[in-house]
Enzyme design. Structure first.
Site, PDB file in Angstrom:
ATOM      1  N   ALA A  75     -23.862  22.900 -39.393  1.00 32.13           N
ATOM      2  CA  ALA A  75     -22.605  22.946 -40.149  1.00 32.13           C
ATOM      3  C   ALA A  75     -22.773  22.182 -41.451  1.00 32.13           C
ATOM      4  O   ALA A  75     -23.607  21.278 -41.553  1.00 32.13           O
ATOM      5  CB  ALA A  75     -21.473  22.338 -39.335  1.00 32.13           C
ATOM      6  N   GLY A 107     -16.325  25.874 -30.718  1.00 36.38           N
ATOM      7  CA  GLY A 107     -15.566  25.659 -31.952  1.00 36.38           C
ATOM      8  C   GLY A 107     -14.481  24.618 -31.783  1.00 36.38           C
ATOM      9  O   GLY A 107     -14.296  23.750 -32.643  1.00 36.38           O
ATOM     10  N   ASP A 108     -13.765  24.687 -30.675  1.00 33.98           N
ATOM     11  CA  ASP A 108     -12.720  23.691 -30.406  1.00 33.98           C
ATOM     12  C   ASP A 108     -13.331  22.306 -30.235  1.00 33.98           C
ATOM     13  O   ASP A 108     -12.788  21.313 -30.726  1.00 33.98           O
ATOM     14  CB  ASP A 108     -11.928  24.074 -29.159  1.00 33.98           C
ATOM     15  CG  ASP A 108     -11.111  25.345 -29.349  1.00 33.98           C
ATOM     16  OD1 ASP A 108     -10.783  25.678 -30.509  1.00 33.98           O
ATOM     17  OD2 ASP A 108     -10.802  25.994 -28.342  1.00 33.98           O
ATOM     18  N   ASP A 144     -14.361  26.128 -21.061  1.00 36.24           N
ATOM     19  CA  ASP A 144     -13.978  25.774 -22.427  1.00 36.24           C
ATOM     20  C   ASP A 144     -13.878  24.269 -22.666  1.00 36.24           C
ATOM     21  O   ASP A 144     -14.095  23.810 -23.769  1.00 36.24           O
ATOM     22  CB  ASP A 144     -12.644  26.418 -22.784  1.00 36.24           C
ATOM     23  CG  ASP A 144     -12.769  27.915 -22.961  1.00 36.24           C
ATOM     24  OD1 ASP A 144     -13.889  28.406 -23.130  1.00 36.24           O
ATOM     25  OD2 ASP A 144     -11.731  28.586 -22.930  1.00 36.24           O
TER      26      ASP A 144
END
Length: 166
Positions: A75, A107-108, A144
């Site tokens: 990133a 992503g979270d 998740d």
């Protein structure tokens, strides 16, 4: 502070509708976090393809900081001052998920890591480093949120911190 995690989901709305809303919001955002393929949703239709050019265009629109998630490439964060910081992805064994190609909350987790470091008063380099580490934890566990690290666990993924680019 206003942080916008673009997190576009085509099952929830189409790109045209999302773009009209996100483009209106962008000038009010302090930190915008998106994958490179989500950035055009926040920009005029003639946006450049290059992530750096896209980030600079968002900064010119008034966004305070742009963080671009690049998957296996890590990133990059772009600040108002024109400097950018890149953090490489952390090598981990990704767990297979039921939905092929799903990164199981990466992503979270990335955003949670970035914002938790921000709230701790960390600089951009440390925020980005924590973000890629927490994202790595997410892809290396099933579910998740089940792999969300404790405060001490991101250090287990030791690697050099982000590299400052000019």
């Amino acid at each position: 502070m206003v942080c916008l995690d673009v997190n576009f989901r085509s099952r929830l709305w189409d790109a045209e509708e999302a773009a009209s809303v996100l483009r209106a919001w962008a000038p009010s955002v302090d930190v915008l976090i998106a994958s490179n393929d989500e950035l055009p949703l926040c920009l005029p239709a003639d946006a450049p393809a290059d992530p750096t050019a896209r980030a600079k265009q968002l900064l010119a629109l008034g966004v305070g900081e742009v963080v671009v998630k690049l998957g296996a490439a890590g990133a990059t964060a772009y600040g108002e001052d024109g400097a950018s910081v890149h953090a490489p992805a952390r090598p981990v064994r990704a767990v297979d998920t039921a939905d092929a190609g799903d990164t199981g909350g990466a992503g979270d987790a990335f955003v949670a890591g970035y914002l938790s470091a921000f709230l701790d008063g960390a600089g951009t380099e440390a925020r980005l480093d924590r973000a890629v580490r927490t994202g790595a934890f997410a892809v290396s566990s099933r579910g998740d949120w089940e792999g969300a690290p404790t405060r001490s666990e991101p250090a287990l993924l030791s690697s050099p911190a982000g590299t400052v680019l000019r």
